[in-house]
Design a protein around this motif. Structure first.
Motif, short mmCIF file in Angstrom:
data_model
loop_
_atom_site.label_atom_id
_atom_site.label_comp_id
_atom_site.label_asym_id
_atom_site.label_seq_id
_atom_site.Cartn_x
_atom_site.Cartn_y
_atom_site.Cartn_z
N ASN A 86 0.72 -1.68 0.46
CA ASN A 86 0.28 0.18 0.16
C ASN A 86 0.61 1.50 0.20
O ASN A 86 0.35 1.79 -0.24
N LEU A 87 2.03 1.09 0.63
CA LEU A 87 2.79 2.37 0.96
C LEU A 87 3.07 2.63 -0.48
O LEU A 87 3.20 4.37 -0.92
N LEU A 88 4.02 1.25 -1.19
CA LEU A 88 4.44 1.62 -2.85
C LEU A 88 3.02 2.38 -4.18
O LEU A 88 3.58 3.13 -4.68
N ALA A 89 2.26 1.78 -3.68
CA ALA A 89 0.83 2.19 -4.16
C ALA A 89 0.39 3.11 -4.15
O ALA A 89 0.20 4.41 -4.94
N ARG A 90 0.86 4.11 -3.07
CA ARG A 90 0.37 5.40 -2.98
C ARG A 90 1.54 6.19 -3.38
O ARG A 90 1.45 7.20 -3.61
N LEU A 91 2.79 6.19 -3.15
CA LEU A 91 3.41 6.53 -3.57
C LEU A 91 3.61 7.00 -5.29
O LEU A 91 3.95 7.98 -5.78
N TYR A 92 2.84 6.12 -5.68
CA TYR A 92 2.99 5.96 -7.22
C TYR A 92 1.49 6.69 -7.77
O TYR A 92 2.04 7.72 -8.93
N LEU A 93 1.36 6.71 -6.65
CA LEU A 93 0.00 7.12 -7.19
C LEU A 93 0.28 8.80 -7.07
O LEU A 93 -0.79 9.49 -8.58
N LEU A 94 0.19 9.18 -5.86
CA LEU A 94 0.86 10.52 -6.09
C LEU A 94 1.54 11.21 -7.08
O LEU A 94 1.64 12.30 -7.36
N ARG A 95 3.28 10.08 -7.52
CA ARG A 95 3.84 10.78 -8.41
C ARG A 95 3.40 10.98 -9.27
O ARG A 95 3.06 12.25 -10.48
N THR A 96 1.86 9.86 -10.30
CA THR A 96 1.42 10.05 -11.11
C THR A 96 0.01 11.91 -10.75
O THR A 96 0.06 12.05 -12.31
N ALA A 97 -0.42 11.89 -10.24
CA ALA A 97 -0.81 12.56 -9.32
C ALA A 97 -0.58 14.21 -10.27
O ALA A 97 -1.09 15.53 -11.34
N TYR A 98 0.56 14.23 -9.29
CA TYR A 98 1.49 15.87 -9.44
C TYR A 98 2.06 15.69 -10.97
O TYR A 98 2.11 16.79 -11.25
N GLU A 99 2.30 14.29 -11.83
CA GLU A 99 2.80 14.46 -12.92
C GLU A 99 1.72 15.34 -14.05
O GLU A 99 2.19 15.85 -14.51
N MET A 100 0.99 14.53 -13.44
CA MET A 100 -0.75 15.52 -13.97
C MET A 100 -1.00 16.90 -14.44
O MET A 100 -1.63 17.63 -15.30
N GLU A 101 -1.20 16.57 -12.87
CA GLU A 101 -1.25 18.11 -12.79
C GLU A 101 -0.22 19.52 -13.18
O GLU A 101 -0.70 20.36 -13.88
N TYR A 102 1.09 18.71 -13.41
CA TYR A 102 2.38 19.36 -13.71
C TYR A 102 1.86 20.34 -15.38
O TYR A 102 1.93 20.97 -15.88
N ASP A 103 1.58 18.82 -15.85
CA ASP A 103 1.18 19.77 -17.34
C ASP A 103 0.04 19.81 -17.43
O ASP A 103 0.10 20.46 -18.83
N LEU A 104 -0.64 19.47 -16.97
CA LEU A 104 -2.33 20.17 -17.19
C LEU A 104 -1.96 21.91 -16.85
O LEU A 104 -2.38 22.61 -18.25
#
Length: 584
Positions: A86-104
């Motif tokens: 769950n720790l790793l899943a959360r880490l990758y999820l937050l990274r995905t979210a911030y990458e999308m936000e950066y691009d948008l």
């Protein structure tokens, strides 16, 4: 160096907002799929724990055929494994979210930078700030966390499959309330969508009030209007509060039912399961395991309600963001650009122009300024003087007629090339909250200190900059308000000079400097760069006296052209404008 966005938003307006955002999600699919896969594996591990508890109770406590420690250790190991996953899943999820936000965010900001003056004439800055911040965040949250919540909801299916394998009748009872929850979720989604749109729109209204009052704080204070503006913000905040209260009322009708229906399933499991244990058709371990599974079903269905609300908020926000992205820039680079030799000859031929709100500005204006000539534009307020400057740099396109630079229509120039060749110093110079060196070098970031100083000397800014505590490294306050109006204007002139444009337009840019400094600026310009074409929107007689020619503008037309002396002697309208103060 800014990283370019990995993908954009689909321009096809016929698609749903999610399908339009799909290229952005697909560009980050590796991170997102990794997160979702880990999350799913964590769920598989999680649902094994109640089954181990069932077997442990039945085998170790009731039948006493297995040691209890065996199950305790197995459960502990699974719990640790689940925590790491769950720790790793959360880490990758937050990274995905911030990458999308950066691009948008970069997609929206880059689009805003391409929009012409006319766009900003129509749209409030607070509205844009809201769409570029809170609306983007709402879309990002749904695109990243929505799939994760859906994966979390699959625990219901996994748990149901395990319950069926253990005791089918009891499993059916445990899931009996779930179709009702799904039905209520659809109803709630329809009720929440219009309110979500209203909330985002009214938040933008609050942002507009705050933004305008921060930028105009000096005007507010000069009229002692603080309480008036506090009241204006209170009214905007009240509208937001009403929208949020409406949203809360809708939630209060639906969410308690959706939250508590799984608990009704738990009561049914305990009732039917207890009877089955008494009849010998189920074990105590089965009841305990089913109790855990039903409790496990509650968070996903709570999250189901949350994802419905997130989806409605994101849909409303996405439409507001797309509303910006779908507005095509009206001022674009030509398909076949032309870049003639620099001379600085500029002509206006039968130019008609009206602003987007319909306000007429120029009416069949004809004007020719030869290369190297200094021309003063004189006229009453609203005569069209500043509009001439804006059309020369193609901040707007003409309604009819054309503007020529060195014999080529400005619409045939690449925009970057055109604005390198036509430098404008506005009457209200804007400085950024960076050092004076960076402000002067804004159009030429690679400029050396020597080049910056040379431009500052030519603009009459070097002397006061040297007297500042940190000289050229002094950071000015927001919009440059730590400097006087005259100092800001001199810095703005230096910024334009550093780019070394063949055409320099001073839009009443020396109105805040004294006559001596004004004369020094123009003398420095003449001495430093011969052959420069200079157009001055004139406010003072001293400025007019520095021009080779004076052009009188009235009602968007050239009505007189000549030297100051000849116009003063033979043109009554010119004398009237001078007598009125030569307002720019």
């Amino acid at each position: 160096m800014r990283r370019a966005p990995k993908a954009g938003i689909s321009p096809d307006r016929s698609k749903s907002w999610l399908r339009r955002a799909w290229p952005l999600v697909r560009a980050h699919r590796a991170l997102l799929i990794t997160s979702l896969t880990l999350s799913f594996i964590g769920l598989i591990v999680q649902v094994q724990i109640p089954d181990l508890v069932r077997v442990g109770i039945d085998e170790a406590l009731v039948a006493r055929t297995e040691p209890l420690a065996k199950y305790v250790w197995l459960i502990a190991v699974l719990a640790v494994v689940q925590g790491v996953i769950n720790l790793l899943a959360r880490l990758y999820l937050l990274r995905t979210a911030y990458e999308m936000e950066y691009d948008l965010r970069n997609i929206v900001f880059a689009h805003l930078m391409r929009m012409p003056y006319a766009f900003y004439d129509r749209v409030q800055s607070g509205e844009l700030l809201s769409r570029a911040t809170s609306d983007i965040r709402a879309v990002q949250m749904y695109l990243a966390f929505g799939p994760s919540i859906l994966v979390q909801c699959t625990i219901a299916g996994i748990a149901f499959a395990l319950m069926l394998s253990i005791n089918a009748p009891l499993a059916v009872v445990a899931m009996a309330t779930m179709p009702v929850i799904a039905f209520l979720g659809v109803r709630m989604r329809k009720a929440i969508f219009p309110v979500s749109w209203l909330i985002q729109a009214r938040l933008a209204g609050v942002a507009t009030v705050v933004d305008e009052n921060i930028q105009g704080v000096r005007i507010v204070k000069s009229f002692a209007a603080e309480q008036q503006q506090v009241n204006a913000l209170a009214r905007a905040a009240d509208r937001v509060r009403w929208a949020y209260a409406t949203d809360a009322r809708i939630r209060s009708r639906w969410m308690p039912v959706m939250d508590n229906l799984p608990r009704l399933g738990l009561a049914l499991v305990l009732l039917l399961g207890g009877l089955m244990v008494l009849d010998g058709e189920a074990t105590v371990g089965t009841i305990v395991a089913f109790n855990s599974y039903v409790l496990m079903l509650q968070p996903p269905f709570r999250m189901l309600g949350m994802i419905i609300m997130m989806g409605q908020r994101a849909a409303a926000s996405a439409h507001r963001v797309y509303d910006i992205l779908d507005r095509a820039p009206e001022i674009l680079d030509p398909e076949n650009p032309v870049t003639p030799e620099k001379r600085g000859d500029i002509s206006f031929e039968a130019v008609h122009f009206a602003y987007p709100d319909g306000t007429p500005a120029l009416d069949s204006l004809d004007l020719h300024v030869r290369a190297g000539e200094t021309v003063a534009l004189v006229g009453s307020t609203g005569s069209g003087k500043s509009t001439i400057a804006r059309l020369a740099a193609r901040f707007y396109d003409t309604g009819a007629g054309r503007v020529l630079l060195d014999g080529v229509d400005v619409r045939d120039y690449p925009l970057e090339t055109l604005r390198d060749r036509v430098g404008i110093v506005p009457d209200e110079p804007f400085l950024f909250s960076v050092s004076l060196h960076e402000n002067i070098a804004f159009g030429h970031p690679a400029a050396t200190r020597e080049e910056v100083v040379t431009a500052a000397v030519a603009a009459g800014a070097h002397e006061f900059i040297q007297d500042l505590p940190e000289g050229y490294d002094t950071v000015v306050g927001e919009r440059g308000y730590t400097l006087s109006g005259g100092q800001r204007q001199r810095v703005a002139i230096a910024r334009a000079l550093l780019v070394n444009p063949p055409v320099l337009i001073l839009d009443d840019a020396t109105s805040a400097v004294d006559v001596r400094v004004e004369h020094e600026i123009h003398e420095a310009l003449r001495g430093l760069m011969t052959g420069r074409t200079t157009i001055m929107v004139a406010h003072r007689l001293a400025t007019i006296g520095l021009a080779d020619r004076v052009v009188l503008i009235e009602n968007g037309r050239v009505v007189a052209d000549g030297t100051h002396e000849s116009l003063l002697a033979g043109e009554p309208r010119y004398a009237r404008v001078l007598a009125a103060g030569v307002n720019a």
